[in-house]
Design an enzyme around this catalytic site. Sequence first.
Site, PDB file in Angstrom:
ATOM      1  N   ASP A 248       1.030  -1.210   0.057  1.00  0.00           N
ATOM      2  CA  ASP A 248      -0.001  -0.001  -0.075  1.00  0.00           C
ATOM      3  C   ASP A 248       0.929   1.325  -0.020  1.00  0.00           C
ATOM      4  O   ASP A 248       2.051   1.276  -0.050  1.00  0.00           O
ATOM      5  CB  ASP A 248      -0.968   0.160   1.211  1.00  0.00           C
ATOM      6  CG  ASP A 248      -2.289   0.895   1.085  1.00  0.00           C
ATOM      7  OD1 ASP A 248      -1.942   1.836  -0.070  1.00  0.00           O
ATOM      8  OD2 ASP A 248      -3.159   0.711   1.664  1.00  0.00           O
TER       9      ASP A 248
HETATM   10  C1  NOJ Z   1      -3.992   3.643   0.197  1.00  0.00           C
HETATM   11  C2  NOJ Z   1      -5.216   3.067   0.164  1.00  0.00           C
HETATM   12  O1  NOJ Z   1      -5.183   2.571   1.655  1.00  0.00           O
HETATM   13  C3  NOJ Z   1      -5.421   1.954  -0.841  1.00  0.00           C
HETATM   14  O2  NOJ Z   1      -6.573   1.310  -0.721  1.00  0.00           O
HETATM   15  C4  NOJ Z   1      -5.156   2.807  -2.193  1.00  0.00           C
HETATM   16  O3  NOJ Z   1      -5.621   1.608  -3.119  1.00  0.00           O
HETATM   17  C5  NOJ Z   1      -3.855   3.289  -2.155  1.00  0.00           C
HETATM   18  N1  NOJ Z   1      -3.655   4.390  -1.228  1.00  0.00           N
HETATM   19  C6  NOJ Z   1      -3.530   3.960  -3.566  1.00  0.00           C
HETATM   20  O4  NOJ Z   1      -4.376   4.969  -3.766  1.00  0.00           O
END
Ligand code: NOJ
Length: 722
Positions: free
Chosen positions: A264
């Site tokens: 993430d």
């Molecule tokens: C953070 C989020 O937790 C995740 O769900 C998301 O896909 C990513 N950022 C990318 O935007």
Amino acid sequence: MEEKKLQELLNNMTEKEKLVQVFQLAACCYEEDFTPNFTGPMRDIQVDDTLKKTAGSVIGLLEPEEMQRLQKLCASGPNHIPALFMLDIIHGFKTIFPIPLGLACSWDTELMQKTCRVAAREARASGIHATFAPMADLVRDSRWGRVMESTGEDPWLNARFAEAAVKGFQGEGVGEKDSLMSCVKHFAGYGAAEAGREYNTVDMSRGVLRDMYLEAYHAAVEAGCRLVMTAFNTIERVPATCNKWLLTTLLREEWGFDGAVITDWNSMNELLAHSVAGDGKEAAGKALKAGVDIDMMSGHYLFDLGKKMEEEPELRPLLDQAVMRILRLKNEMGLFEDPGRGTDPKLARQLYLCEEHRALALEAAHKSMVLLKNERVLPLKKECRVTLAGSMAGAENLLGGWSFTGDAQDCITIPEGLKQIGANVAAPRHGWIDMDEVCALARQSDVTLLIGGEPVEETAEANSKTNLRLKEEDRKLLYSLKEQGSRVVLVVLSGRAFVLSDVEPYCDAILQAWFPGTEAGRAIADILYGIAQPEGKLTISFPYTEGQLPLYYNGFRTGRPQKEEALTGGEINEVDEIYVSHYIDCQNKPLYPFGYGLSYTDYAYRDLKLSSEYMYPGGTIQASVKVKNTGERVGREIVQLYLCDPVGSVVRPVKELKAYRLLELQPGEEQECIFTISEEDLKFWDNEEKKVLEPGRFIVMAGPDSERLLKSEFVYKLKKER
Ligand code: NOJ
């Protein structure tokens, strides 16, 4: 391209090129006047032409023509390796569907699949290759803002939705021109953040992890999702992003996942804050060893992994392995032959919000709504004089969180929706919550529609909260309206289960509308006026008060369960009613349980029967229940089947959803609904991490929700007695 060719390509790549492959660049790095304003190591990034051309993947591109241009640019790099463009396409791309929590209340997995297919078509024609969806996190606590992105609190149902979403995004396969690669997230257990607080610790036994939390991710992997995203949280005190048991032992070796693992956003850098890595080199080394292939935005693979590999050359094959996995994905999509495959800006614009897609968005919005209360006020008649009020009545963005690819201007607002169906509506001129004016209008009307809930900005990531109630101004308005004898229909727009116990007695009807997406206002109007029927049922419990959270229907038995009668209140004066698992100031049960939802017709359940008293190895049991539409409208009922294992080697949940049917019934019609219970339905994970089936009694329950259930039972025996 053949595997051999991919291998040759890998052999031709320099170490620098490999490090760029395993790094994900943000779209803003391609902007002309780009200056880094990132936190962490990324603030030092130097974006030169080589980096732009050799990028392994890019996050955040939106414009089709720009994507087309960049696809060509990336493929013009030294080894002509195409880039992957990834984005969060969570509940629609331009045509926005209800938030996943709402969509789940349809209990219609085919519908989920269709909405994801539409999203894939719109997005792929625009140039995107992968979406960070579905979010398969099981959630039992609506304080967590991201609950809107989940499908609720049930492991089995979440698994069905996760596989449906993957099938929808990936269609006939990621080699097709209109498919996206699906990235299931957040692996694993992110929905269990303690106290519902975003990015907080997760800790649970492995049995619970396996029985409850892992099922939906596993279903997504089984359905063939090509990417898995690591969660921000810890699992057994090790952050998911460097958890080798999770990312390699379980995901690769046990489940056979052969796609790529991505972190993430910046979570590799968070290994430092989590205090399991002393510096970027250590973080990169740990993540690589655990099984991470792509670093989203921490920069540690790009900046530090090279140095780490000088110290530990044995990491080099692991880097090659990660690069190879990424190359294979690109190859599966046919991007080596044609980096622009599937990208067609003209087609994209024809698809955006086309009639067919909007019709599906309307259907999905209808099916997502849950009627929580109705004291003979709904459906409204056309001629009914209605006052429209409440803090959310004029809201322009009803698309919901995680819909930045859509445009709020394309969304039908509630006043517009009511107008479209020709409703007789009066709206205050001095503001939607102007007490005097709204009350005066209400006195001239038959019904007041009070639209409350939470603004979209209070939902989704980083929006945990402890107050899950309507805004004070809406509550005050409701109480005043009731005091003057007005009939009130409350429509709740929210990204989570709200606490409605303090307003429920004052409402004649309550409609939970979530955030319904592009067709929001029209769908709400249709439901209120009976043009469409509310048929959704909750996939998350609505707590009586925030203090009960986490709250879920499938909890474990305690040693001191509360007596059924004590649940409904009344005097608690017996010793065995005091020293039991309960609150002294609140019921244990939710206000509205999992599986609950009303419609404009009624149903009666009877005759739950089992085909046998016994089940044996290799066998099955049929459970049948009769369901009758006792009302005056055609309806679609969600008939639910639960099982309970009353004695186990470990404590077992009080009940677990195992199956359901969507039954369409004419007025007065009765149908028999038949479920097949198999051995698989009786199994659970024991403390030795084995999925076991233990002989003994099993209770079968069927009904309209997780509380109003008919019961019967059978015994599972290992051998037939003579
Ligand atoms: C953070 C989020 O937790 C995740 O769900 C998301 O896909 C990513 N950022 C990318 O935007």
